[in-house]
Design an enzyme around this catalytic site. Sequence first.
Site, PDB file in Angstrom:
ATOM      1  N   CYS A   1       0.760  -1.334   0.118  1.00  0.00           N
ATOM      2  CA  CYS A   1       0.066  -0.016  -0.057  1.00  0.00           C
ATOM      3  C   CYS A   1       0.814   1.356  -0.067  1.00  0.00           C
ATOM      4  O   CYS A   1       1.511   1.605   1.111  1.00  0.00           O
ATOM      5  CB  CYS A   1      -0.914  -0.406   1.082  1.00  0.00           C
ATOM      6  SG  CYS A   1      -1.766   1.563   1.658  1.00  0.00           S
TER       7      CYS A   1
ATOM      8  N   CYS B   1      -0.147   3.998   2.523  1.00  0.00           N
ATOM      9  CA  CYS B   1       0.312   3.474   3.955  1.00  0.00           C
ATOM     10  C   CYS B   1       1.871   3.973   4.040  1.00  0.00           C
ATOM     11  O   CYS B   1       2.006   4.458   5.453  1.00  0.00           O
ATOM     12  CB  CYS B   1       0.453   1.984   4.191  1.00  0.00           C
ATOM     13  SG  CYS B   1      -1.502   1.440   3.964  1.00  0.00           S
TER      14      CYS B   1
END
Length: 89
Positions: free
Chosen positions: A13, A16
């Site tokens: 991700c 993230c």
Amino acid sequence: MSVSLMDFHADWCGPCKTQDPILDELKNDWGDRFDLEKVNVDEEQDVANEYQVRSLPTLIVENDDGVVERFVGVTQREDIEDALERAGA
């Protein structure tokens, strides 16, 4: 009252990775006022399902009474701090 900040993330991700330094800095500055729990959704799908996490990153601020605030997407430090204060950190 115990306060925790749950960070639901995954290695793949991108957003993230943008969120991580914000959380690290916050933890360094706030110290023991809250617990930072990092939850890798690929490894802990049961926890992600329990909290109904559908998008990453998702941050959940929780205290003894339950969930205080939920953020989806990269969240700015000020917003997280406001939620932590409301939770009693």
